[in-house]
Design a protein around this motif. Structure first.
Motif, PDB file in Angstrom:
ATOM      1  N   THR A  77       0.810  -1.225   0.000  1.00  0.00           N
ATOM      2  CA  THR A  77       0.000   0.000   0.000  1.00  0.00           C
ATOM      3  C   THR A  77       0.839   1.269   0.000  1.00  0.00           C
ATOM      4  O   THR A  77       0.305   2.360  -0.068  1.00  0.00           O
ATOM      5  N   GLY A  78       2.160   1.155   0.109  1.00  0.00           N
ATOM      6  CA  GLY A  78       3.030   2.328   0.114  1.00  0.00           C
ATOM      7  C   GLY A  78       4.099   2.219   1.190  1.00  0.00           C
ATOM      8  O   GLY A  78       4.480   1.130   1.601  1.00  0.00           O
ATOM      9  N   ILE A  79       4.541   3.370   1.663  1.00  0.00           N
ATOM     10  CA  ILE A  79       5.584   3.429   2.686  1.00  0.00           C
ATOM     11  C   ILE A  79       4.951   3.291   4.069  1.00  0.00           C
ATOM     12  O   ILE A  79       3.991   3.990   4.395  1.00  0.00           O
ATOM     13  N   VAL A  80       5.491   2.390   4.887  1.00  0.00           N
ATOM     14  CA  VAL A  80       5.018   2.210   6.265  1.00  0.00           C
ATOM     15  C   VAL A  80       5.674   3.273   7.137  1.00  0.00           C
ATOM     16  O   VAL A  80       6.895   3.428   7.135  1.00  0.00           O
TER      17      VAL A  80
END
Length: 94
Positions: A77-80
């Motif tokens: 989903t992207g950068i944590v």
């Protein structure tokens, strides 16, 4: 018989100067990119990159500390984002 021209980099003064100049530039480049940005709300962080650190001064951390939001890892989903309170750096008050 002609002698070959001496290479420019044979002069030890020029070699040491160029070495110091390149070393200084190499040390300066990461220092400017390593400085953290600071915002007043976490919602103001739009595009967080992997490894980027942003300081958030929203009052959610104890006195003398500030929240640090960093891009820890890449997920589907992207950068944590990882949030933690770190000591606030600045002028020391007596």
């Amino acid at each position: 018989m002609k002698q070959a021209a001496a290479p420019i980099m044979k002069n030890p003064d020029i070699q040491s100067f160029s070495f110091l100049l390149l070393g200084g530039l190499a040390l300066l480049a990461p220092a400017t990119s390593a400085m953290a940005d600071q915002v007043s709300r976490e919602q103001d962080i739009v595009n967080l990159r992997l490894g980027q650190r942003i300081l958030v001064d929203d009052g959610s951390c104890p006195a003398g500390q500030i929240k640090e939001v960093s891009g820890a890892q890449i997920s589907a989903t992207g950068i944590v984002r990882v949030r933690k309170c770190i000591p606030r750096l600045g002028t020391k008050k007596r």
